[in-house]
Scaffold this active site. Structure first.
Site, mmCIF file in Angstrom:
data_model
loop_
_atom_site.group_PDB
_atom_site.id
_atom_site.type_symbol
_atom_site.label_atom_id
_atom_site.label_comp_id
_atom_site.label_asym_id
_atom_site.label_seq_id
_atom_site.Cartn_x
_atom_site.Cartn_y
_atom_site.Cartn_z
ATOM 1 N N ASP A 104 0.814 -1.209 0.000
ATOM 2 C CA ASP A 104 0.000 0.000 0.000
ATOM 3 C C ASP A 104 0.850 1.263 0.000
ATOM 4 O OD1 ASP A 104 1.019 -0.021 2.534
ATOM 5 O OD2 ASP A 104 -0.907 -0.260 3.555
ATOM 6 N N ASP A 298 12.392 -2.220 -20.221
ATOM 7 C CA ASP A 298 12.162 -3.529 -19.613
ATOM 8 C C ASP A 298 11.130 -3.452 -18.495
ATOM 9 O OD1 ASP A 298 12.280 -6.063 -18.562
ATOM 10 O OD2 ASP A 298 14.384 -5.965 -17.953
#
Length: 413
Positions: A104, A298
């Site tokens: 979170d 990437d």
């Protein structure tokens, strides 16, 4: 038929009874993971695992040789005209599943299909001790195993071994009838510490350890996609909405237009292994460039890795920055947490693409420390290669265009 239940911790992505659609597109949600502890202190263990993954993907490659028998032609010089890919917002029936967020706080590592790797692999039900979910081969009438060995070895000691197999593979309603993949019967190291159901690579065939044509390229070859692209949106800070768009872009996830840059095979001896493009390097506060390199975009890498000389030059521009190789890890730098960071940008063509300082800051070295760790790491992973990961992609919507052999960016919302 192989219906993949998850890819690197992703929630359910496929239908149990998929219907192949001609010239279509699909959106896949991506969960996230962080390299910060919940108190936003730098996580050295996560950084070490990340570094090992990068070394395994790029550090041990011999770019002068192909990895399998597949012949790959050098990328031709192409026109700068790029037709607009299919926008998923034009399709009223497109589905968006909720994102499953693991932490979170600040999101750094995104789990899902990877734009640098090229293999698809997953653990079988016979994989002893593998956390799964696992694939039960007896439930598929189209599954075929070969005698060809399959092995992926990582620098941190983690590995996945088994045999190359084929089956009908379906992801988000998109199917390939005879997709080659690694049928894994043994996992070691960090793979045993996570609920991973395998990995799907979106790179080029020359980089596939299995020798199999990657899933995305098979979709292209059979004409399944509305546009021969895939695109990533990465959210941050616990917000939902991170996604991979197969065969499409999603204009609800970016502003402005998408600018494309041709792939650069010159850094890999003329053969295209990765989605890499030429870059003029990083700069701080509009100052001089760190030096040019070929940049691999990437989605499977958390941070940013550039040649050591370029990193040294870049951090020399940040007041109080110090080489922290002996304290944090090779190639890492620290800077005073009290610093009001200026503009951090990477150049492609004549445009500079800024990175939010909050994404660059990996947190304090330790609880109560006045030194913070920078998210650009010095590492000579290849012939002038740099690895540009999620730290950048959270700021810029990224489109990978197979038809034009290019990568494009637009400002992420």
């Amino acid at each position: 038929m192989l219906a993949l239940p998850a890819l690197l911790l992703a929630s359910t992505l496929v239908s149990a009874s998929p219907v192949q659609q001609k010239r279509t597109a699909a959106v896949i949600p991506l969960p996230a993971r962080a390299v910060h502890h919940r108190n936003k202190v730098f996580n050295p263990d996560a950084a070490k695992r990340e570094r090992a993954r990068v070394y395994a993907k790029y550090g041990g490659k011999n770019f002068s040789q192909a990895f399998n028998s597949t012949a790959v032609s050098p990328i031709e010089k192409r026109s700068e005209y790029h037709p607009a890919p299919f926008d998923i917002q034009r399709r009223a029936t497109s589905g968006h599943d909720p994102l499953v967020d693991v932490f979170d706080t600040i999101d750094e590592y995104y789990y899902g299909p990877l734009s640098s790797s090229s293999d698809l692999w997953l653990p079988l039900s016979t994989c002893s001790g593998c956390p799964g979910p696992l694939f039960k081969t007896s439930s598929s009438s189209s599954y075929k195993i070969s005698s060809t060995p399959f092995t992926i070895q990582y620098a941190d000691g983690s590995s996945a071994t088994g045999k190359v197999a084929t089956d009908k593979v379906t992801v988000a309603g998109l199917s390939v009838t005879k997709q080659g993949f690694g049928a894994v019967t043994k996992e070691t190291g960090n793979f045993l510490d996570s609920s991973s159901a395998g990995l799907m690579g979106l790179g080029f065939t020359a980089n596939a350890e299995s020798g199999a044509t990657p899933f995305f390229i098979n979709l292209v070859n059979q004409g399944s996609l509305a546009s021969n692209v895939f695109s990533f949106y990465m959210s941050r800070g616990g917000n939902s909405g991170s996604e991979l768009c197969f065969g499409c872009t999603n204009s609800a996830k970016y502003t402005g237009s998408i600018t494309y840059y041709s792939l650069d095979s010159s850094a890999t001896s003329g053969t295209q292994y990765y989605w890499n493009i030429k870059s003029g390097g990083f700069s701080y506060n509009g100052g001089s460039s760190s030096g040019s390199f070929s940049a691999v975009i990437d989605s499977g890498t958390t941070l940013i890795y550039i040649p050591t000389a370029a990193a040294k030059k870049f951090y020399a521009s940040i007041p109080g920055a110090k080489d922290a190789s002996s304290t944090v890890g090779d190639g890492f730098y620290t800077y005073p947490c009290s610093t009001n960071l200026g503009s951090i940008a990477i150049s492609f063509g004549s445009t500079k693409y800024a990175i939010n300082p909050a994404d660059f800051n990996l947190g304090a070295v330790s609880e109560g420390s006045s030194s913070c760790v920078g998210g650009i790491v010095g590492d000579d992973v290849g012939d002038s290669l740099a690895i540009i990961g999620d730290e950048f992609m959270k700021n810029w919507y990224s489109v990978f265009n197979y038809s034009t052999k290019s990568v494009g960016f637009a400002k992420a919302i």
